[in-house]
Design a protein around this motif. Structure first.
Motif, PDB file in Angstrom:
ATOM      1  N   PHE A 199      24.833  47.286  33.106  1.00  0.00           N
ATOM      2  CA  PHE A 199      26.044  47.981  32.798  1.00  0.00           C
ATOM      3  C   PHE A 199      27.324  47.222  32.908  1.00  0.00           C
ATOM      4  O   PHE A 199      26.819  46.964  33.757  1.00  0.00           O
ATOM      5  CB  PHE A 199      25.588  49.559  33.113  1.00  0.00           C
ATOM      6  N   PHE A 200      27.969  46.715  32.014  1.00  0.00           N
ATOM      7  CA  PHE A 200      29.314  46.214  32.533  1.00  0.00           C
ATOM      8  C   PHE A 200      30.176  46.873  31.572  1.00  0.00           C
ATOM      9  O   PHE A 200      30.712  47.330  30.823  1.00  0.00           O
ATOM     10  CB  PHE A 200      29.293  44.991  31.443  1.00  0.00           C
ATOM     11  N   PRO A 201      31.109  47.970  32.375  1.00  0.00           N
ATOM     12  CA  PRO A 201      32.186  48.516  32.035  1.00  0.00           C
ATOM     13  C   PRO A 201      33.203  47.966  30.393  1.00  0.00           C
ATOM     14  O   PRO A 201      33.205  49.565  29.947  1.00  0.00           O
ATOM     15  CB  PRO A 201      32.805  49.308  33.960  1.00  0.00           C
ATOM     16  N   ASN A 202      34.084  47.376  31.146  1.00  0.00           N
ATOM     17  CA  ASN A 202      34.889  46.945  30.054  1.00  0.00           C
ATOM     18  C   ASN A 202      34.339  45.295  30.338  1.00  0.00           C
ATOM     19  O   ASN A 202      35.503  44.530  31.223  1.00  0.00           O
ATOM     20  CB  ASN A 202      35.515  47.554  30.982  1.00  0.00           C
ATOM     21  N   MET A 203      34.386  44.741  29.241  1.00  0.00           N
ATOM     22  CA  MET A 203      34.220  43.268  29.111  1.00  0.00           C
ATOM     23  C   MET A 203      35.641  43.355  28.707  1.00  0.00           C
ATOM     24  O   MET A 203      36.503  41.926  28.688  1.00  0.00           O
ATOM     25  CB  MET A 203      33.921  42.957  28.029  1.00  0.00           C
ATOM     26  N   LEU A 204      36.619  43.687  28.049  1.00  0.00           N
ATOM     27  CA  LEU A 204      38.483  43.526  28.000  1.00  0.00           C
ATOM     28  C   LEU A 204      39.039  43.450  29.309  1.00  0.00           C
ATOM     29  O   LEU A 204      39.772  42.410  30.128  1.00  0.00           O
ATOM     30  CB  LEU A 204      38.855  44.505  27.193  1.00  0.00           C
ATOM     31  N   VAL A 205      38.597  44.055  30.078  1.00  0.00           N
ATOM     32  CA  VAL A 205      39.229  43.631  31.565  1.00  0.00           C
ATOM     33  C   VAL A 205      38.768  42.829  33.110  1.00  0.00           C
ATOM     34  O   VAL A 205      39.138  43.278  34.111  1.00  0.00           O
ATOM     35  CB  VAL A 205      39.933  44.682  32.721  1.00  0.00           C
ATOM     36  N   TRP A 206      37.196  42.395  32.783  1.00  0.00           N
ATOM     37  CA  TRP A 206      36.614  41.438  33.343  1.00  0.00           C
ATOM     38  C   TRP A 206      37.567  40.739  34.016  1.00  0.00           C
ATOM     39  O   TRP A 206      37.446  39.638  32.993  1.00  0.00           O
ATOM     40  CB  TRP A 206      35.399  41.705  32.294  1.00  0.00           C
ATOM     41  N   ASP A 207      37.252  40.672  34.998  1.00  0.00           N
ATOM     42  CA  ASP A 207      37.726  39.171  35.734  1.00  0.00           C
ATOM     43  C   ASP A 207      37.302  38.928  36.610  1.00  0.00           C
ATOM     44  O   ASP A 207      37.734  37.491  37.280  1.00  0.00           O
ATOM     45  CB  ASP A 207      39.299  39.672  36.977  1.00  0.00           C
ATOM     46  N   GLN A 208      35.893  38.731  37.213  1.00  0.00           N
ATOM     47  CA  GLN A 208      34.963  38.003  37.701  1.00  0.00           C
ATOM     48  C   GLN A 208      34.573  36.265  36.807  1.00  0.00           C
ATOM     49  O   GLN A 208      33.419  36.386  36.374  1.00  0.00           O
ATOM     50  CB  GLN A 208      33.404  38.607  38.425  1.00  0.00           C
ATOM     51  N   LEU A 209      35.938  35.622  36.909  1.00  0.00           N
ATOM     52  CA  LEU A 209      35.021  34.659  35.690  1.00  0.00           C
ATOM     53  C   LEU A 209      35.370  32.827  36.539  1.00  0.00           C
ATOM     54  O   LEU A 209      36.194  33.223  37.816  1.00  0.00           O
ATOM     55  CB  LEU A 209      36.118  34.639  34.307  1.00  0.00           C
ATOM     56  N   GLU A 210      34.777  32.152  36.125  1.00  0.00           N
ATOM     57  CA  GLU A 210      34.483  30.572  36.400  1.00  0.00           C
ATOM     58  C   GLU A 210      35.370  29.852  35.538  1.00  0.00           C
ATOM     59  O   GLU A 210      34.953  29.564  34.516  1.00  0.00           O
ATOM     60  CB  GLU A 210      33.635  30.404  37.151  1.00  0.00           C
ATOM     61  N   PRO A 211      36.137  28.668  35.936  1.00  0.00           N
ATOM     62  CA  PRO A 211      35.939  27.839  34.992  1.00  0.00           C
ATOM     63  C   PRO A 211      34.961  27.122  33.947  1.00  0.00           C
ATOM     64  O   PRO A 211      33.753  26.807  34.808  1.00  0.00           O
ATOM     65  CB  PRO A 211      36.727  26.590  35.921  1.00  0.00           C
TER      66      PRO A 211
END
Length: 382
Positions: A199-211
């Motif tokens: 379950f991924f609650p909200n892909m719009l605000v997901w901020d665990q990103l890498e270059p």
């Protein structure tokens, strides 16, 4: 909508079993290169699910991956349903609740909202409820039914089977639909973070990103997968007035837009004519297998796209390609065109699209001169 040849995928002179099945369901089947917005897509009454729905059978999906858009009316609950292969759900509109269970085991429940994504494992029975009082829910369900039906074409096998692996949801510590966990995946290039969960609650605000240095534009990426499924996927985020490098891969990668305004260009190797698909929130498209494709952010904010891979993962192959002068290019993965080697029309088209909006490109001139040019990220400072 961009039109294309609507011919069914054929195996010799025979219709693919999946195509035969979806044609028998009596609901719309969309066979374009893309759809503008699945939130506004005309649907039809689907007896199997007792809801309104439509199939997406876009270019690049045929014989590999399936997608269906379903609608749940306000305050309604759909009848119980199960299927013998995994499904990935992406909520394009609305909010609601999932109850899911195996016979003889307690129900598991979790709430979701717009831009949630979650796994519905094979043969678990589930019900989807709309908890909003006035807004319908729209969900896109993706799966590998075309691939499966090539081996076992009988639909009853998928909708009447009762074999369930109860360890998939009842054997997970901390809850089957609890927070996703990150692991370090060293099996690809320099390594990457891989988020694992159902379950991924909200892909719009997901901020665990890498270059995402390899693809250019100063963009970022998150790679995610499900604990027991083979639907590995990713989300790419890239800045306004920039575009990513052209690349190619295998079939069945369903792309949906959570936010942003722009377009993508797709073309088969060696072809001069290119297909341009404009996108916005709710747009869906599937790059055909082996076609070059390139994504352009023409809007004022960061753009995001979620790429739900085919069930077997995303095959990339290792074919060698050449630059505009016909010289062989040796690269890390041999599936990408660097900015200096791209067709000049690509840059010209992008600047033309920006001019329509009264803005100019944020692409650095050096990127078009140096194939090794690298954007600077905050992680590089200090």
């Amino acid at each position: 909508m961009t039109t294309r040849d609507p011919a069914l995928a054929l195996a010799g002179d025979r219709v693919h079993p999946y195509d035969r099945w979806i044609e028998s369901q009596g609901i719309p089947v969309y066979r374009e290169y893309h759809v503008d917005d699945i939130r506004a897509l005309p649907l039809g009454a689907w007896d199997l699910r007792e809801c309104d729905a439509a199939f997406l059978q876009l270019a690049g999906q045929e014989g590999v991956s399936a997608a269906v858009v379903i609608e749940i009316p306000p305050r309604a609950t759909l009848p119980p349903f199960h299927m013998a292969i995994d499904e990935v759900a992406y909520v394009a509109q609305g909010r609601g609740l999932t109850n899911i269970w195996a016979e003889g085991h307690p129900k598991l429940s979790f709430e979701w909202t717009k831009h949630s994504m979650f796994l519905l494992p094979a043969n678990y029975t589930y019900q989807l409820s709309n908890t909003h009082g006035s807004e319908p829910v729209r969900i896109m369900l993706t799966n590998g039914l075309p691939t499966a039906m090539a081996a076992i074409p009988n639909p009853d096998f998928y909708f009447k089977s009762t074999v369930v692996d109860t360890s998939i949801l009842y054997g997970l510590e901390g809850g089957a639909y609890s927070e996703a966990k990150v692991i370090r995946d060293e099996g690809r290039g320099p390594g990457r973070n891989l988020w694992v969960g159902n379950f991924f609650p909200n892909m719009l605000v997901w901020d665990q990103l890498e270059p995402f240095r390899q693809r250019g534009s100063g963009g970022r990426v998150v790679w995610f997968t499900f604990p027991t499924a083979v639907h590995g996927s990713h989300m790419s985020v890239f800045p306004a007035r920039t575009y990513k490098k052209a690349h190619k891969h295998g079939p069945g990668v369903v792309i949906i837009i959570p936010t942003g305004e722009g377009y993508s260009v797709m073309w088969p190797p060696g072809a001069e004519e290119k297909v341009v698909t404009y996108w916005q929130e709710g747009s869906v498209f599937v790059p055909p297998s082996g076609w070059w494709h390139q994504h352009f952010n023409a809007g004022a904010e960061d753009a995001r796209y979620v790429a739900i891979h085919a069930p077997s993962g995303m095959p990339t192959g290792a074919s060698v390609f050449t630059n505009m002068q016909g010289e062989e290019i040796t690269q890390l993965d041999r599936q990408q065109i660097e900015y200096p080697d791209e067709d000049p029309w690509i840059r010209s088209k992008f600047e033309e699209e920006l001019a329509k909006r009264g803005v100019t490109t944020a692409m650095p001139p050096e990127a078009y001169l140096d194939p090794n040019y690298q954007w600077k990220y905050a992680e590089d400072e200090g």
